[in-house]
Design a protein around this motif. Sequence first.
Motif, PDB file in Angstrom:
ATOM      1  N   PRO A  50      12.885  -0.574  14.488  1.00 22.52           N
ATOM      2  CA  PRO A  50      11.449  -0.669  14.794  1.00 22.52           C
ATOM      3  C   PRO A  50      10.662   0.218  13.827  1.00 22.52           C
ATOM      4  O   PRO A  50      10.840   1.435  13.826  1.00 22.52           O
ATOM      5  CB  PRO A  50      11.361  -0.142  16.229  1.00 22.52           C
ATOM      6  CG  PRO A  50      12.497   0.845  16.319  1.00 22.52           C
ATOM      7  CD  PRO A  50      13.587   0.347  15.401  1.00 22.52           C
ATOM      8  N   PHE A  51       9.832  -0.376  13.008  1.00 23.84           N
ATOM      9  CA  PHE A  51       9.075   0.391  12.016  1.00 23.84           C
ATOM     10  C   PHE A  51       7.732   0.860  12.596  1.00 23.84           C
ATOM     11  O   PHE A  51       7.164   0.237  13.494  1.00 23.84           O
ATOM     12  CB  PHE A  51       8.830  -0.442  10.763  1.00 23.84           C
ATOM     13  CG  PHE A  51       9.974  -0.396   9.780  1.00 23.84           C
ATOM     14  CD1 PHE A  51       9.913   0.414   8.659  1.00 23.84           C
ATOM     15  CD2 PHE A  51      11.124  -1.152   9.991  1.00 23.84           C
ATOM     16  CE1 PHE A  51      10.968   0.473   7.748  1.00 23.84           C
ATOM     17  CE2 PHE A  51      12.185  -1.105   9.100  1.00 23.84           C
ATOM     18  CZ  PHE A  51      12.104  -0.288   7.975  1.00 23.84           C
ATOM     19  N   ALA A  52       7.256   1.960  12.045  1.00 20.04           N
ATOM     20  CA  ALA A  52       5.936   2.480  12.396  1.00 20.04           C
ATOM     21  C   ALA A  52       5.191   2.798  11.112  1.00 20.04           C
ATOM     22  O   ALA A  52       5.784   2.900  10.039  1.00 20.04           O
ATOM     23  CB  ALA A  52       6.059   3.729  13.275  1.00 20.04           C
ATOM     24  N   GLY A  53       3.883   2.948  11.221  1.00 21.86           N
ATOM     25  CA  GLY A  53       3.064   3.268  10.053  1.00 21.86           C
ATOM     26  C   GLY A  53       1.867   4.104  10.461  1.00 21.86           C
ATOM     27  O   GLY A  53       1.659   4.389  11.651  1.00 21.86           O
ATOM     28  N   THR A  54       1.075   4.511   9.492  1.00 20.68           N
ATOM     29  CA  THR A  54      -0.122   5.307   9.761  1.00 20.68           C
ATOM     30  C   THR A  54      -1.364   4.486   9.435  1.00 20.68           C
ATOM     31  O   THR A  54      -1.447   3.844   8.396  1.00 20.68           O
ATOM     32  CB  THR A  54      -0.144   6.588   8.901  1.00 20.68           C
ATOM     33  OG1 THR A  54       0.110   6.233   7.527  1.00 20.68           O
ATOM     34  CG2 THR A  54       0.894   7.579   9.356  1.00 20.68           C
ATOM     35  N   TYR A  55      -2.318   4.512  10.353  1.00 21.49           N
ATOM     36  CA  TYR A  55      -3.626   3.924  10.082  1.00 21.49           C
ATOM     37  C   TYR A  55      -4.351   4.790   9.058  1.00 21.49           C
ATOM     38  O   TYR A  55      -4.100   5.999   8.953  1.00 21.49           O
ATOM     39  CB  TYR A  55      -4.486   3.883  11.345  1.00 21.49           C
ATOM     40  CG  TYR A  55      -4.089   2.859  12.377  1.00 21.49           C
ATOM     41  CD1 TYR A  55      -4.232   1.495  12.120  1.00 21.49           C
ATOM     42  CD2 TYR A  55      -3.616   3.248  13.627  1.00 21.49           C
ATOM     43  CE1 TYR A  55      -3.900   0.544  13.076  1.00 21.49           C
ATOM     44  CE2 TYR A  55      -3.276   2.303  14.586  1.00 21.49           C
ATOM     45  CZ  TYR A  55      -3.426   0.957  14.308  1.00 21.49           C
ATOM     46  OH  TYR A  55      -3.099   0.038  15.262  1.00 21.49           O
ATOM     47  N   SER A  56      -5.276   4.194   8.345  1.00 14.39           N
ATOM     48  CA  SER A  56      -6.166   4.968   7.470  1.00 14.39           C
ATOM     49  C   SER A  56      -7.232   5.651   8.318  1.00 14.39           C
ATOM     50  O   SER A  56      -7.405   5.336   9.491  1.00 14.39           O
ATOM     51  CB  SER A  56      -6.820   4.052   6.444  1.00 14.39           C
ATOM     52  OG  SER A  56      -5.851   3.484   5.578  1.00 14.39           O
ATOM     53  N   TYR A  57      -7.937   6.576   7.709  1.00 18.29           N
ATOM     54  CA  TYR A  57      -9.060   7.285   8.336  1.00 18.29           C
ATOM     55  C   TYR A  57      -8.637   8.053   9.586  1.00 18.29           C
ATOM     56  O   TYR A  57      -9.392   8.151  10.558  1.00 18.29           O
ATOM     57  CB  TYR A  57     -10.205   6.312   8.653  1.00 18.29           C
ATOM     58  CG  TYR A  57     -10.543   5.417   7.491  1.00 18.29           C
ATOM     59  CD1 TYR A  57     -11.011   5.955   6.279  1.00 18.29           C
ATOM     60  CD2 TYR A  57     -10.357   4.034   7.566  1.00 18.29           C
ATOM     61  CE1 TYR A  57     -11.283   5.139   5.196  1.00 18.29           C
ATOM     62  CE2 TYR A  57     -10.624   3.213   6.484  1.00 18.29           C
ATOM     63  CZ  TYR A  57     -11.087   3.771   5.302  1.00 18.29           C
ATOM     64  OH  TYR A  57     -11.350   2.952   4.233  1.00 18.29           O
ATOM     65  N   ALA A  58      -7.404   8.586   9.575  1.00 19.92           N
ATOM     66  CA  ALA A  58      -6.888   9.440  10.650  1.00 19.92           C
ATOM     67  C   ALA A  58      -6.988   8.794  12.021  1.00 19.92           C
ATOM     68  O   ALA A  58      -7.266   9.456  13.015  1.00 19.92           O
ATOM     69  CB  ALA A  58      -7.613  10.791  10.636  1.00 19.92           C
TER      70      ALA A  58
END
Length: 276
Positions: A128-136
């Motif tokens: 299961p992959f995760a990521g980071t949104y932009s703009y915190a």
Amino acid sequence: YEHPLPEGRKNYTKTAPIQFEEFSPLVAWWNNREENECAWKVPAAELLANGCDLDRKNPYAKEDITHLPPAQLAADILKKGQRISELIDGIVILHKTGVSKKWPRVKLGDVLRRVERFEQRDPLTEYPFAGTYSYARGIFVGERKLGSTFALPKIQRIREGDFVYCKIMAWEGAFGLVPKEADGCVMSGAFVAYELNCERIDPRFLDSFFKVPAHWQSIGGQSSGTNVRRQSLHPTQFQNSEIPLPPLKDQRQIVAILEKLDEAKRLHSEIATELD
């Protein structure tokens, strides 16, 4: 399943279309399909009797305020107005308790410890992959991938409460605290994960600090590189960045104030919609 619109949005348009990251709640739900405020069960017999029409009203959806009787709408607005007044009173009380503004500045590396939970990719394992949104805007849960479908030789595990940032997207605010639903997800080596020293810093305080544009822009702005879209923030730069650090008691009071402000803003927005 009813896809919820982002906060503050009434619809999607050609110039403001849906973004892939907005499907992350659906992707996370798909692997553990239980009823919630966005998902509900419909008996198969009922669907068949209705010609398999899948255009169904969400039974858990909030009541449509446009169809409320005027007296009920006015009462709802009054109730929310009273709640906003209570929240403001609470904020004033918290402020008067003496939250000090004379805070020492500390390096992030003094309150965060880098963790590297790397493991070899197994072609037969689903990750299961995760990521980071932009703009915190935080961490999202992405799609699940079989090890044989991607080329990364190693992936790293993240845990609930970790603070994570993306080296090549820090300049755009790719910072966030790992939420419960992303616990155990994996990321590539482009991300850096840290455990917090919770005896010195409250996770909610750190998360709130990075949500302020001026803060993530100041730290992420140290990224360097010849290609603007590939500028990178080295962990040493991140760890040497300084932030003001109040005592834990003050941190928690600040978080309480911010939470009350968020609720007041939400209620104010709902009142504005009801009056529209």
